[in-house]
Write an enzyme that holds these catalytic residues in place. Structure first.
Site, PDB file in Angstrom:
ATOM      1  N   ARG A  68       0.831  -1.209   0.000  1.00  0.00           N
ATOM      2  CA  ARG A  68       0.000   0.000   0.000  1.00  0.00           C
ATOM      3  C   ARG A  68       0.864   1.256   0.000  1.00  0.00           C
ATOM      4  O   ARG A  68       2.018   1.241   0.439  1.00  0.00           O
ATOM      5  CB  ARG A  68      -0.989  -0.018   1.159  1.00  0.00           C
ATOM      6  CG  ARG A  68      -0.373  -0.093   2.517  1.00  0.00           C
ATOM      7  CD  ARG A  68      -1.474  -0.194   3.570  1.00  0.00           C
ATOM      8  NE  ARG A  68      -1.008  -0.819   4.785  1.00  0.00           N
ATOM      9  CZ  ARG A  68      -1.804  -1.335   5.698  1.00  0.00           C
ATOM     10  NH1 ARG A  68      -3.110  -1.339   5.517  1.00  0.00           N
ATOM     11  NH2 ARG A  68      -1.308  -1.881   6.787  1.00  0.00           N
ATOM     12  N   ALA A  78     -12.065  -0.736  19.012  1.00  0.00           N
ATOM     13  CA  ALA A  78     -13.080  -0.881  17.961  1.00  0.00           C
ATOM     14  C   ALA A  78     -13.057  -2.244  17.263  1.00  0.00           C
ATOM     15  O   ALA A  78     -14.097  -2.782  16.896  1.00  0.00           O
ATOM     16  CB  ALA A  78     -12.896   0.236  16.940  1.00  0.00           C
ATOM     17  N   GLU A 136      -3.437   5.836   3.992  1.00  0.00           N
ATOM     18  CA  GLU A 136      -2.949   4.856   3.011  1.00  0.00           C
ATOM     19  C   GLU A 136      -3.957   4.616   1.895  1.00  0.00           C
ATOM     20  O   GLU A 136      -5.168   4.665   2.128  1.00  0.00           O
ATOM     21  CB  GLU A 136      -2.699   3.516   3.727  1.00  0.00           C
ATOM     22  CG  GLU A 136      -1.647   3.635   4.801  1.00  0.00           C
ATOM     23  CD  GLU A 136      -1.645   2.464   5.775  1.00  0.00           C
ATOM     24  OE1 GLU A 136      -0.547   2.074   6.197  1.00  0.00           O
ATOM     25  OE2 GLU A 136      -2.718   1.948   6.113  1.00  0.00           O
ATOM     26  N   ARG A 174     -13.714  -7.331   7.739  1.00  0.00           N
ATOM     27  CA  ARG A 174     -12.744  -8.089   6.928  1.00  0.00           C
ATOM     28  C   ARG A 174     -11.478  -8.424   7.716  1.00  0.00           C
ATOM     29  O   ARG A 174     -10.866  -9.474   7.521  1.00  0.00           O
ATOM     30  CB  ARG A 174     -12.469  -7.413   5.589  1.00  0.00           C
ATOM     31  CG  ARG A 174     -11.476  -6.236   5.591  1.00  0.00           C
ATOM     32  CD  ARG A 174     -10.020  -6.709   5.538  1.00  0.00           C
ATOM     33  NE  ARG A 174      -9.107  -5.722   5.039  1.00  0.00           N
ATOM     34  CZ  ARG A 174      -8.110  -5.175   5.747  1.00  0.00           C
ATOM     35  NH1 ARG A 174      -7.903  -5.502   7.012  1.00  0.00           N
ATOM     36  NH2 ARG A 174      -7.297  -4.319   5.184  1.00  0.00           N
ATOM     37  N   ASP A 210       1.050  -2.584  12.459  1.00  0.00           N
ATOM     38  CA  ASP A 210       0.736  -2.553  11.029  1.00  0.00           C
ATOM     39  C   ASP A 210       1.324  -1.326  10.338  1.00  0.00           C
ATOM     40  O   ASP A 210       0.798  -0.861   9.342  1.00  0.00           O
ATOM     41  CB  ASP A 210      -0.791  -2.617  10.819  1.00  0.00           C
ATOM     42  CG  ASP A 210      -1.524  -1.459  11.502  1.00  0.00           C
ATOM     43  OD1 ASP A 210      -0.864  -0.660  12.195  1.00  0.00           O
ATOM     44  OD2 ASP A 210      -2.747  -1.356  11.324  1.00  0.00           O
ATOM     45  N   GLY A 260      -2.407  -5.433  15.660  1.00  0.00           N
ATOM     46  CA  GLY A 260      -2.187  -4.002  15.886  1.00  0.00           C
ATOM     47  C   GLY A 260      -0.893  -3.444  15.306  1.00  0.00           C
ATOM     48  O   GLY A 260      -0.830  -2.261  14.996  1.00  0.00           O
TER      49      GLY A 260
HETATM   50  P1  NAD Z   1      -8.767   1.443  19.080  1.00  0.00           P
HETATM   51  O1  NAD Z   1      -7.993   2.692  19.304  1.00  0.00           O
HETATM   52  O2  NAD Z   1     -10.245   1.506  18.984  1.00  0.00           O
HETATM   53  O3  NAD Z   1      -8.420   0.389  20.252  1.00  0.00           O
HETATM   54  C1  NAD Z   1      -7.116   0.117  20.674  1.00  0.00           C
HETATM   55  C2  NAD Z   1      -7.173  -0.345  22.121  1.00  0.00           C
HETATM   56  O4  NAD Z   1      -5.851  -0.736  22.508  1.00  0.00           O
HETATM   57  C3  NAD Z   1      -7.622   0.748  23.107  1.00  0.00           C
HETATM   58  O5  NAD Z   1      -8.723   0.291  23.859  1.00  0.00           O
HETATM   59  C4  NAD Z   1      -6.392   1.010  23.971  1.00  0.00           C
HETATM   60  O6  NAD Z   1      -6.713   1.341  25.298  1.00  0.00           O
HETATM   61  C5  NAD Z   1      -5.681  -0.346  23.863  1.00  0.00           C
HETATM   62  N1  NAD Z   1      -4.251  -0.300  24.163  1.00  0.00           N
HETATM   63  C6  NAD Z   1      -3.333   0.619  23.777  1.00  0.00           C
HETATM   64  N2  NAD Z   1      -2.103   0.285  24.271  1.00  0.00           N
HETATM   65  C7  NAD Z   1      -2.266  -0.853  24.976  1.00  0.00           C
HETATM   66  C8  NAD Z   1      -1.372  -1.697  25.702  1.00  0.00           C
HETATM   67  N3  NAD Z   1      -0.085  -1.392  25.831  1.00  0.00           N
HETATM   68  N4  NAD Z   1      -1.886  -2.824  26.287  1.00  0.00           N
HETATM   69  C9  NAD Z   1      -3.212  -3.134  26.195  1.00  0.00           C
HETATM   70  N5  NAD Z   1      -4.111  -2.347  25.509  1.00  0.00           N
HETATM   71  C10 NAD Z   1      -3.633  -1.248  24.900  1.00  0.00           C
HETATM   72  O7  NAD Z   1      -8.139   0.778  17.770  1.00  0.00           O
HETATM   73  P2  NAD Z   1      -8.786  -0.357  16.824  1.00  0.00           P
HETATM   74  O8  NAD Z   1      -9.577   0.266  15.733  1.00  0.00           O
HETATM   75  O9  NAD Z   1      -9.397  -1.431  17.671  1.00  0.00           O
HETATM   76  O10 NAD Z   1      -7.465  -0.916  16.141  1.00  0.00           O
HETATM   77  C11 NAD Z   1      -6.540  -1.675  16.905  1.00  0.00           C
HETATM   78  C12 NAD Z   1      -5.259  -1.799  16.129  1.00  0.00           C
HETATM   79  O11 NAD Z   1      -5.459  -2.620  14.990  1.00  0.00           O
HETATM   80  C13 NAD Z   1      -4.716  -0.473  15.598  1.00  0.00           C
HETATM   81  O12 NAD Z   1      -3.332  -0.424  15.836  1.00  0.00           O
HETATM   82  C14 NAD Z   1      -5.025  -0.517  14.120  1.00  0.00           C
HETATM   83  O13 NAD Z   1      -4.117   0.242  13.368  1.00  0.00           O
HETATM   84  C15 NAD Z   1      -4.893  -1.994  13.858  1.00  0.00           C
HETATM   85  N6  NAD Z   1      -5.633  -2.512  12.687  1.00  0.00           N
HETATM   86  C16 NAD Z   1      -5.032  -3.491  11.969  1.00  0.00           C
HETATM   87  C17 NAD Z   1      -5.696  -4.045  10.894  1.00  0.00           C
HETATM   88  C18 NAD Z   1      -5.062  -5.179  10.126  1.00  0.00           C
HETATM   89  O14 NAD Z   1      -5.554  -5.563   9.083  1.00  0.00           O
HETATM   90  N7  NAD Z   1      -4.000  -5.764  10.644  1.00  0.00           N
HETATM   91  C19 NAD Z   1      -6.957  -3.585  10.532  1.00  0.00           C
HETATM   92  C20 NAD Z   1      -7.568  -2.605  11.303  1.00  0.00           C
HETATM   93  C21 NAD Z   1      -6.886  -2.066  12.405  1.00  0.00           C
END
Ligand code: NAD
Length: 351
Positions: free
Chosen positions: A54, A148, A65, A121, A236, A234
């Protein structure tokens, strides 16, 4: 797909409201399973796709992205951001929208919200990978990071892998309380935990989906016992990881698209030639998934364009079937294709 010119004048649009209606109409668990099936179908024809890592635009607070791909018939792309600090401002960490177009004419055939669709997805992809990699009959999953994405992950693993208990942990207790509330009535046993160690007790699968723009250590080496499957969601982005490097050295690592994962995934911590297995090859039977009960398997998830293409392809079919869409006047359509200017002038005269 072959649409007549008259059908291409309006672009079907799936709004957030219609996406939610569509998911409820079909059923969340069924949507997750069917998106996973569509991704698997597309991963099995991996070589037909135009692939590129990407295109990322980084800032101090996050990343924006573009994720394009094509199978020669359809072209798709997603716009997505990742802003870990957004949550404190009352905004989503990840938002997205995407588009599918007909390659033959270049005309768009679907525009869709993808904030909800990305969560669906990502969860479907995680559970699909675990179907091939996790130990047999997994029952318990530890989920660290209860934001989320987390409930979507829990439902997908219940539907696709047969998980019956989730153990939740987050640095913010309010996130764990929210996820526990949201999962009430899901059929899952939900255990809120005070620490990641507690969340991992008895778990065959560990999901990490935290958000922090740093090289974090959500899991240390001594926390990971033999035989588990780690679903690392997470980490990524360059400079954004979740696992201690020593775990990577003990695990067999499975990835979506190496040129992208080497830059964005947990494996950015390893040498550029560290062996990894591409998931599509596991799905086609060309490579082995889990070999034995003591092996640590790791899905180093970053999210790849083909998964979004599959999700859009699925939503395109379902939106047409159910009518949960609006037609957008997005493509100029003069009667004489060369008379774009005349169409503009006549519209003023008519008004
Ligand atoms: P979000 O911000 O809604 O939730 C993240 C959670 O992680 C929060 O509740 C926060 O309190 C918690 N957190 C932060 N640091 C922490 C730690 N050290 N220990 C425990 N908990 C901790 O984010 P989201 O939308 O749920 O996304 C989560 C992650 O997934 C993000 O980093 C996002 O970029 C990634 N993501 C990856 C993909 C993929 O395809 N791999 C797709 C979507 C999102």
């Amino acid at each position: 797909m072959s649409l007549k010119p008259s059908e291409l004048a309006y672009v079907p649009f799936v709004s957030v409201e219609n996406m939610m209606k569509l998911v409820h109409h079909i059923g969340l668990r069924r949507v997750l399973r069917e998106i996973a099936d569509t991704i698997e179908e597309d991963f099995k024809r991996w070589e037909q796709f135009d692939k590129t890592p990407r295109v990322a635009s980084h800032s101090d607070v996050g990343v924006i992205e573009l994720m394009p791909t094509s199978d020669g018939e359809l072209y798709g792309f997603k716009y997505v951001n990742g802003h870990p600090a957004n949550m404190a401002l009352g905004l989503q960490t990840v938002t997205a929208f995407g588009l599918l177009a007909e390659v033959k004419s270049g005309y768009p055939v679907l525009l869709s919200e993808m904030t909800i669709l990305t969560a669906l997805r990502t969860a479907a992809m995680s559970a699909l990978a675990a179907k091939h990699l996790a130990p047999a009959n997994p029952r318990v999953m530890g989920v660290i990071g209860n934001g989320a994405q987390s409930e979507f992950q829990c439902h997908a693993f219940a539907e696709i892998c047969g998980i019956t208990e989730v153990r939740l942990s987050d640095v913010d207790a309010a996130a764990t309380q929210k996820a526990t509330r949201n999962l009430a009535g899901s059929g899952l046993t939900v255990t809120p935990c005070a620490s990641p160690e507690q969340a991992m007790e008895g778990a065959q699968i560990i999901t990490t989906c935290t958000a922090d723009k740093q090289l974090a250590t959500i899991l240390t080496d001594n926390m990971v016992g033999p035989g588990v499957h780690i679903n690392a969601v997470g980490g990524d982005c360059p400079g954004k990881t979740e696992l201690h490097r020593d775990i990577l050295l003990r695990a067999d690592i499975f990835v979506e698209y190496p040129p992208q994962t080497r830059v964005e995934g947990e494996i950015q911590q390893l040498d550029a030639d560290h062996p990894v297995t591409e998931l599509w090859q596991v799905m086609t039977g060309q490579s082995k998934g889990r070999r034995d009960a003591s092996q640590i398997t790791l899905f180093d998830s970053v999210g790849f364009a083909i998964e979004d293409f599959s999700a859009l392809r699925y939503i395109h079919a379902k939106a047409q079937e159910t009518g949960f869409l609006q037609n957008l006047d997005m493509i100029a359509d003069p009667d004489d294709p060369r008379d774009l200017f005349g169409m503009l002038m006549r519209s003023n005269a008519a008004g």
